[in-house]
Write a protein that holds these residues in place. Structure first.
Motif, PDB file in Angstrom:
ATOM      1  N   GLU A  80      -7.995  -7.906  -2.510  1.00 33.28           N
ATOM      2  CA  GLU A  80      -7.591  -9.181  -2.712  1.00 33.28           C
ATOM      3  C   GLU A  80      -7.056  -9.747  -1.893  1.00 33.28           C
ATOM      4  O   GLU A  80      -7.066  -9.739  -0.443  1.00 33.28           O
ATOM      5  CB  GLU A  80      -5.911  -8.862  -3.768  1.00 33.28           C
ATOM      6  CG  GLU A  80      -5.592  -7.666  -4.775  1.00 33.28           C
ATOM      7  CD  GLU A  80      -4.904  -7.702  -5.756  1.00 33.28           C
ATOM      8  OE1 GLU A  80      -3.973  -8.693  -4.910  1.00 33.28           O
ATOM      9  OE2 GLU A  80      -4.751  -6.516  -6.436  1.00 33.28           O
ATOM     10  N   ASN A 113      -3.150 -10.568  -6.407  1.00 34.44           N
ATOM     11  CA  ASN A 113      -2.251 -10.554  -8.125  1.00 34.44           C
ATOM     12  C   ASN A 113      -0.656 -10.969  -6.921  1.00 34.44           C
ATOM     13  O   ASN A 113       0.061 -11.066  -8.514  1.00 34.44           O
ATOM     14  CB  ASN A 113      -2.038  -8.493  -8.482  1.00 34.44           C
ATOM     15  CG  ASN A 113      -3.085  -8.248  -9.595  1.00 34.44           C
ATOM     16  OD1 ASN A 113      -2.395  -8.557 -10.249  1.00 34.44           O
ATOM     17  ND2 ASN A 113      -3.782  -7.318  -9.263  1.00 34.44           N
ATOM     18  N   GLY A 152       2.357 -10.198  -3.603  1.00 29.66           N
ATOM     19  CA  GLY A 152       2.708  -9.939  -2.070  1.00 29.66           C
ATOM     20  C   GLY A 152       1.210  -9.396  -1.279  1.00 29.66           C
ATOM     21  O   GLY A 152       0.247  -9.896  -0.344  1.00 29.66           O
ATOM     22  N   LEU A 153       0.467  -8.590  -1.570  1.00 26.86           N
ATOM     23  CA  LEU A 153      -0.631  -8.034  -0.823  1.00 26.86           C
ATOM     24  C   LEU A 153      -1.876  -8.784  -0.507  1.00 26.86           C
ATOM     25  O   LEU A 153      -2.574  -8.528   0.084  1.00 26.86           O
ATOM     26  CB  LEU A 153      -1.614  -6.714  -0.896  1.00 26.86           C
ATOM     27  CG  LEU A 153      -2.368  -5.797  -1.085  1.00 26.86           C
ATOM     28  CD1 LEU A 153      -1.988  -3.905  -1.513  1.00 26.86           C
ATOM     29  CD2 LEU A 153      -2.854  -6.083  -1.729  1.00 26.86           C
ATOM     30  N   LEU A 196      -0.777 -11.537   1.693  1.00 27.16           N
ATOM     31  CA  LEU A 196      -0.227 -11.129   3.051  1.00 27.16           C
ATOM     32  C   LEU A 196      -1.428 -11.137   3.589  1.00 27.16           C
ATOM     33  O   LEU A 196      -2.156 -11.481   4.948  1.00 27.16           O
ATOM     34  CB  LEU A 196       0.343  -9.970   3.631  1.00 27.16           C
ATOM     35  CG  LEU A 196       0.292  -9.560   4.880  1.00 27.16           C
ATOM     36  CD1 LEU A 196       1.692  -9.817   5.018  1.00 27.16           C
ATOM     37  CD2 LEU A 196       0.290  -7.619   4.497  1.00 27.16           C
ATOM     38  N   SER A 198       0.826  -2.298  -8.430  1.00 30.13           N
ATOM     39  CA  SER A 198       1.983  -1.122  -8.713  1.00 30.13           C
ATOM     40  C   SER A 198       1.668  -0.382  -9.675  1.00 30.13           C
ATOM     41  O   SER A 198       2.826   0.767 -10.176  1.00 30.13           O
ATOM     42  CB  SER A 198       3.255  -2.162  -8.206  1.00 30.13           C
ATOM     43  OG  SER A 198       3.217  -2.392  -7.337  1.00 30.13           O
ATOM     44  N   ARG A 231     -13.069   0.205 -11.565  1.00 31.39           N
ATOM     45  CA  ARG A 231     -12.274  -0.359 -10.773  1.00 31.39           C
ATOM     46  C   ARG A 231     -12.311   0.287  -9.743  1.00 31.39           C
ATOM     47  O   ARG A 231     -12.677   0.233  -8.113  1.00 31.39           O
ATOM     48  CB  ARG A 231     -10.379  -0.409 -11.050  1.00 31.39           C
ATOM     49  CG  ARG A 231      -9.757  -0.074  -9.748  1.00 31.39           C
ATOM     50  CD  ARG A 231      -8.641  -0.934 -10.451  1.00 31.39           C
ATOM     51  NE  ARG A 231      -7.556  -1.733  -9.120  1.00 31.39           N
ATOM     52  CZ  ARG A 231      -6.402  -2.140  -8.742  1.00 31.39           C
ATOM     53  NH1 ARG A 231      -6.076  -2.455  -9.761  1.00 31.39           N
ATOM     54  NH2 ARG A 231      -6.323  -2.166  -7.726  1.00 31.39           N
ATOM     55  N   ASP A 256      -4.076  -1.427   2.412  1.00 29.99           N
ATOM     56  CA  ASP A 256      -3.334  -0.224   1.210  1.00 29.99           C
ATOM     57  C   ASP A 256      -4.865   0.523   0.976  1.00 29.99           C
ATOM     58  O   ASP A 256      -5.772   0.632   1.636  1.00 29.99           O
ATOM     59  CB  ASP A 256      -3.161  -0.961   0.405  1.00 29.99           C
ATOM     60  CG  ASP A 256      -2.522  -0.454  -0.824  1.00 29.99           C
ATOM     61  OD1 ASP A 256      -1.047  -0.276  -0.360  1.00 29.99           O
ATOM     62  OD2 ASP A 256      -2.294   1.008  -1.588  1.00 29.99           O
ATOM     63  N   HIS A 267      -7.343   0.254  -1.220  1.00 29.29           N
ATOM     64  CA  HIS A 267      -7.836   0.344  -2.546  1.00 29.29           C
ATOM     65  C   HIS A 267      -9.598   0.677  -1.607  1.00 29.29           C
ATOM     66  O   HIS A 267     -10.378   1.007  -2.212  1.00 29.29           O
ATOM     67  CB  HIS A 267      -7.808  -1.100  -3.093  1.00 29.29           C
ATOM     68  CG  HIS A 267      -6.145  -1.252  -3.124  1.00 29.29           C
ATOM     69  ND1 HIS A 267      -5.829  -2.546  -3.437  1.00 29.29           N
ATOM     70  CD2 HIS A 267      -5.744  -0.484  -3.661  1.00 29.29           C
ATOM     71  CE1 HIS A 267      -4.273  -2.615  -3.934  1.00 29.29           C
ATOM     72  NE2 HIS A 267      -4.084  -1.375  -4.045  1.00 29.29           N
ATOM     73  N   HIS A 278       1.536  -0.034   1.493  1.00 28.17           N
ATOM     74  CA  HIS A 278       2.551  -1.448   1.313  1.00 28.17           C
ATOM     75  C   HIS A 278       3.040  -0.959  -0.188  1.00 28.17           C
ATOM     76  O   HIS A 278       3.912  -1.759  -0.337  1.00 28.17           O
ATOM     77  CB  HIS A 278       1.239  -2.555   0.362  1.00 28.17           C
ATOM     78  CG  HIS A 278       0.633  -3.392   1.212  1.00 28.17           C
ATOM     79  ND1 HIS A 278       0.936  -4.216   2.024  1.00 28.17           N
ATOM     80  CD2 HIS A 278      -0.579  -2.856   2.188  1.00 28.17           C
ATOM     81  CE1 HIS A 278       0.278  -4.554   2.516  1.00 28.17           C
ATOM     82  NE2 HIS A 278      -0.993  -3.888   2.748  1.00 28.17           N
ATOM     83  N   THR A 279       3.221   0.320   0.175  1.00 28.68           N
ATOM     84  CA  THR A 279       4.688   1.102  -1.460  1.00 28.68           C
ATOM     85  C   THR A 279       4.447   1.744  -0.892  1.00 28.68           C
ATOM     86  O   THR A 279       4.540   3.045  -0.001  1.00 28.68           O
ATOM     87  CB  THR A 279       3.494   0.912  -2.449  1.00 28.68           C
ATOM     88  OG1 THR A 279       4.471   1.100  -3.495  1.00 28.68           O
ATOM     89  CG2 THR A 279       2.481   2.490  -2.313  1.00 28.68           C
ATOM     90  N   VAL A 293       4.921  -1.543   6.308  1.00 31.57           N
ATOM     91  CA  VAL A 293       4.752  -3.040   6.732  1.00 31.57           C
ATOM     92  C   VAL A 293       6.471  -4.116   6.605  1.00 31.57           C
ATOM     93  O   VAL A 293       6.598  -5.261   6.932  1.00 31.57           O
ATOM     94  CB  VAL A 293       4.609  -4.225   5.679  1.00 31.57           C
ATOM     95  CG1 VAL A 293       2.741  -3.558   5.380  1.00 31.57           C
ATOM     96  CG2 VAL A 293       4.955  -3.613   4.046  1.00 31.57           C
ATOM     97  N   ASN A 324       5.669  -7.507   8.292  1.00 30.01           N
ATOM     98  CA  ASN A 324       4.922  -8.730   7.547  1.00 30.01           C
ATOM     99  C   ASN A 324       5.709  -9.915   8.336  1.00 30.01           C
ATOM    100  O   ASN A 324       6.881 -10.373   8.545  1.00 30.01           O
ATOM    101  CB  ASN A 324       4.898  -8.286   5.626  1.00 30.01           C
ATOM    102  CG  ASN A 324       3.795  -7.359   5.669  1.00 30.01           C
ATOM    103  OD1 ASN A 324       4.212  -7.186   4.120  1.00 30.01           O
ATOM    104  ND2 ASN A 324       3.088  -6.759   6.258  1.00 30.01           N
ATOM    105  N   ALA A 358       8.603  -2.422  -0.631  1.00 31.70           N
ATOM    106  CA  ALA A 358       8.159  -2.382   1.020  1.00 31.70           C
ATOM    107  C   ALA A 358       8.549  -2.942   1.741  1.00 31.70           C
ATOM    108  O   ALA A 358       9.245  -2.990   2.770  1.00 31.70           O
ATOM    109  CB  ALA A 358       6.147  -2.140   0.591  1.00 31.70           C
ATOM    110  N   THR A 361       7.700 -10.823   0.969  1.00 32.10           N
ATOM    111  CA  THR A 361       7.403 -11.722   1.828  1.00 32.10           C
ATOM    112  C   THR A 361       7.641 -13.159   1.880  1.00 32.10           C
ATOM    113  O   THR A 361       8.217 -14.392   2.231  1.00 32.10           O
ATOM    114  CB  THR A 361       5.423 -11.531   2.144  1.00 32.10           C
ATOM    115  OG1 THR A 361       4.661 -12.118   0.572  1.00 32.10           O
ATOM    116  CG2 THR A 361       4.907 -10.650   2.953  1.00 32.10           C
TER     117      THR A 361
END
Ligand code: 73E
Length: 815
Positions: free
Chosen positions: A86, A131, A133-134, A137, A284, A292, A331, A333, A369-370, A447, A476, A657, A660
């Motif tokens: 992302e 999506n 914050g991730l 960031l 999340s 995916r 993360d 992904h 991140h989580t 983070v 962050n 987490a 931001t």
């Protein structure tokens, strides 16, 4: 021409340098309009004018880009490759005008040509390839890396459809597709020569020499293009390279087409192209679809081949690979990059397993991140092995070696082995991506300080016990360029004046120089005037009222429902006390819920219903107004943040987490009402407890209450009259009969302890009201929030990564 060759680019390759005057810019606009769009000012559409403006601005960065590429090539440095599913880059035009220093001359030139700059720039769209914050960031870190002259490339997917567009119908969220690039994207440079091939499915075989071969069942092309990532106040222009899926040449079936089977003729191509069709609107919550997983492998496989191609331009020895390359996984992904690099090194390059494993581990780093267990990605083994038959073998082999190490360190601790295994056995066999990411990397980071501590103490405890030195914290940060300088020009001018210069834009600790000005009444007056003007610009509600904002994705752990209970309580107080005056508030919500996340959507609908009820009640509306503009995105955030007085950061402690938005709001002079969660703690430590409204359970208390097994939301309901009234109003259907699901869920189980934190939250809001009434003191606190938040610059974040994790040094681009 050998790509990347050490060509002489110092004089812009002998081209005429692009001018810096408005007249020259105007000439270039006309030239681009004519030669690139094939039209003239007389007959140009607004779209023609916009694309031409974009190209003319872009050209001014292209020269810096070419010099950057040459300098980085010459230095043969250690590169940072940032892999992320992302990116929320935000609009490009305004940023690129600022970074290229063409903002003023572009406007003059447009007006000279009889074009309205505002009308033309309005066509610039935001690429919503993330999506929340991730993704944002990732964009802030790229901005900071370029600003700090770090040689870096971001890799991602060029989704045809970004994050859905949100609308409300009867207060309900509805989603519409976001075909952001339908008109084309002038910021993109296609790079068809660097196309890669990605394989899926099939099976593995052993050849005569005992090497494993993967015989794939599907072949897809990955077509790259890139966008420019300019640094601020430097000549560095890095890139973010985005991959788009294309059917292979053989995927168009001419014989079928000739036979009139038009749909069938393109079936395979359509199937392939679906891989980069849409961003998963999923934050999340688990999705679990094969497409995916396919996207993840598509990103990873094409990016790694590109990284290796780039490595080979200047290097030949594989043992140099980790010296020249660090790959940061945003993360889990992109975690498939770990087995994919092993496959490339062992199967394709013929390296020994041990050497390949040493190289791989040294190359990667992983950012988690989580903390939410349901957000830790896992994939069913049956799906994984069907899609990636060679990778599952590699994962098993990695796991075997790893578990041997665990057994040696902790003999006879079978449960530990079960917990740490990359493969989950019960209730179904699944690949645990976080475990794979920790095992296959040299550094793991959280983070925010609290988050990193909880990762090491709880979520990834077994791993932290095995490899304590692997675990880091990198708090962050956010881009001061986009979220202060661009979003809040009026405040930026005032800060620059107050500090006697604009060096703060790339050295945010200098904001500390504003502290003495908090005591200067005339400065405070101007500070307030800026805030007022930003509220007028936003255009929602009375600019004299306290602007209270909660802007973020909708999730139960973030607790928009808690804010709503406070609003309903305030509504009741106003109704019960006619004739009394109250502090006027405008409460602003903005954010999207995942389309399948029903509980979050119920909260959205209830907010809209409460807003309408309040609006229709003349006894209440002078003191309370709830607004909920649809379709929150980076662009809207940039309008809201500068207008905010109060920042709502009210997640249950131990769940967020970092956050931001909290940093962006504090930097723009909002005071925070918040829990001891994520980066809130670090914000409070810096701005001072007096300038922060704290409430709620802390993490240990929340864990104890939740895990103790005796938490009873109903007991809070029964003991607190105001809380009871608020929930009863919902249950009695006072808000157009909407929201019973929300109240039922709170009274039934209340996963995120909303009712337990209600009373301290409402009390903290009373403190907010009292503080607001002392205008001078509030302004003083607002200034101190800005002055003391310089730490939250993404430049500091990137410096932390560079020194603690990446061990990279800048490459300065010279003329
Ligand atoms: O606290 C935020 C954090 O500030 C966190 O929830 C968010 O990342 C931000 C940046 O560090 C985040 N997003 C996701 N996980 N954490 C996520 C998970 C799955 C899909 C998409 C996003």
């Amino acid at each position: 021409l050998r790509k990347g060759a050490d060509m002489d680019v110092r004089n812009g390759m002998g081209l005429r340098p692009l001018g810096t005057s408005a007249a020259e810019f105007e000439q270039d606009l006309l030239s681009n309009l004519y030669y690139r769009r094939g039209t003239t000012v007389e007959s140009a559409s607004t779209q023609d004018a916009y694309e031409t403006l974009a190209l003319t601005v872009r050209d001014r960065l292209a020269e810096r880009r070419v010099r950057t590429a040459a300098a980085q090539y010459a230095a043969n440095p250690r590169w940072v490759y940032y892999l992320s599913a992302e990116y929320l880059l935000g609009k490009q035009l305004e940023q690129n005008m600022l970074y290229s220093g063409t903002d003023r001359i572009a406007r003059i030139a447009l007006r000279q040509l009889g074009l309205d700059p505002d009308e033309v720039t309005a066509l610039d769209l935001e690429p919503g390839l993330g999506n929340g914050g991730l993704g944002r960031l990732a964009a802030c870190l790229l901005d900071a890396m370029a600003t700090l002259d770090i040689p870096a490339v971001g890799y991602g997917i060029r989704y045809d459809f970004g994050i859905f567009k949100q609308d409300f119908q009867d207060g309900r969220q509805i989603e519409r597709p976001d075909d952001w690039a339908f008109q084309g994207n002038p910021w993109e440079f296609p790079a068809p020569d660097d196309q890669q091939t990605v394989f899926f499915y099939g099976h593995t075989e052993k050849d005569a020499a005992g090497r494993t071969l993967w015989i794939p069942g599907e072949v897809v092309f990955a077509e790259p293009s890139h966008m420019l990532v300019p640094g601020h106040g430097t000549d560095t222009v890095n890139i973010v390279r985005l991959w788009r899926a294309r059917g292979s040449h053989s995927s168009f079936d001419l014989s079928r087409f000739s036979a009139g089977q038009y749909a069938e003729a393109v079936d395979e191509a359509v199937h392939a192209e679906n891989i980069s069709k849409v961003l998963y609107p999923d934050d999340s919550t688990e999705s679990g679809r094969e497409l995916r997983l396919k996207q993840q492998y598509f990103l990873v496989s094409s990016s790694l081949r590109d990284i290796i191609r780039r490595f080979r331009l200047r290097n030949s020895d594989w043992t140099d690979f980790p010296k020249k390359t660090v790959i940061q996984l945003n993360d889990t992904h992109p975690t498939l990059a770990i087995p994919e690099l092993m496959r490339l090194l062992v199967d394709e390059e013929g390296l020994s397993w041990d050497l390949a494993w040493a190289i791989t581990k040294q190359t990667f780093a992983y950012t988690c991140h989580t903390l939410l267990p349901e957000a830790l990605e896992t994939w069913p083994v049956h799906m994984f092995e069907r899609l990636l038959p060679r990778h599952i073998e590699i994962v098993y082999a990695i796991n075997e070696i790893f578990l041997t190490e665990v057994r040696n360190r902790f003999p006879a601790d079978l449960d530990r082995v079960r917990r740490m295994s990359i493969i989950q056995e019960e209730p179904e066999r699944r690949v645990r991506m976080a475990n794979l990411a920790v095992v296959g990397t040299q550094a793991v980071n959280g983070v925010a300080e609290l988050h990193s501590r909880l990762l090491a103490d709880i979520t990834l405890r077994d791993f932290a016990e095995l490899w304590p030195e692997k675990f880091h914290n990198v708090t962050n940060g956010i881009s001061p360029r986009r979220f202060v300088k661009m979003a809040n020009p009026a405040l930026s001018d005032l800060i620059t004046e107050g500090l006697g210069g604009d060096a703060w834009i790339t050295d945010l600790d200098r904001l500390a120089g504003l502290e003495p000005l908090a005591e200067d009444a005339s400065f405070r007056l101007r500070w307030r005037e800026v805030k007022q003007a930003n509220k007028v610009r936003l255009g929602l509600g009375d600019p004299a009222s306290l602007t209270d904002v909660m802007i973020k994705r909708f999730h139960e752990y973030k607790r928009q429902q808690l804010k709503l209970l406070h609003i309903i309580t305030q509504y009741h107080r106003i109704k019960q006390n006619p004739g009394q005056t109250f502090v006027p508030r405008t409460v602003l919500f903005a954010g999207k819920a995942a389309p399948a996340y029903h509980a979050a959507k119920h909260i959205i609908r209830l907010i809209n219903a409460v807003a309408a009820t309040i609006d229709a009640d003349p006894a209440v509306s002078p003191y309370l107004k709830v607004v909920f503009p649809a379709n929150y995105n980076v662009t809207l955030s940039s309008l809201i943040i500068p207008a905010a007085d109060l920042s709502e950061q009210i997640s249950l402690a131990g769940k967020e987490a970092s956050g931001t938005g909290n940093m962006k709001l504090a930097l723009n002079g909002a005071l925070t009402v918040g829990t001891l969660d994520g980066a809130n703690i670090e914000i409070r430590d810096r701005v001072g407890a007096d300038n922060f409204f704290l409430f709620g359970l802390d993490t240990p208390a929340a864990l104890e209450l939740r895990n103790g097994g005796t938490y009873s939301p109903r007991a809070y309901y029964e003991q607190d009259g105001e809380l009871r009234r608020a929930l009863d109003a919902i249950l009695d259907g006072k808000f157009a009969g909407v929201g019973r699901e929300v109240a039922d869920s709170l009274l039934g189980w209340d996963e995120y302890l909303t009712l337990a934190d209600y009373r301290t939250y409402v009390d903290a809001q009373d403190d907010v009201d009292a503080a607001w009434q002392d205008t001078e003191s509030w302004t003083r606190r607002s200034i101190l929030n800005t002055a003391r938040s310089g730490f939250f610059s993404a430049d500091r974040t990137v410096r932390d990564y560079a020194s603690e994790i990446w061990h990279v040094t800048p490459v300065k681009v010279t003329r």
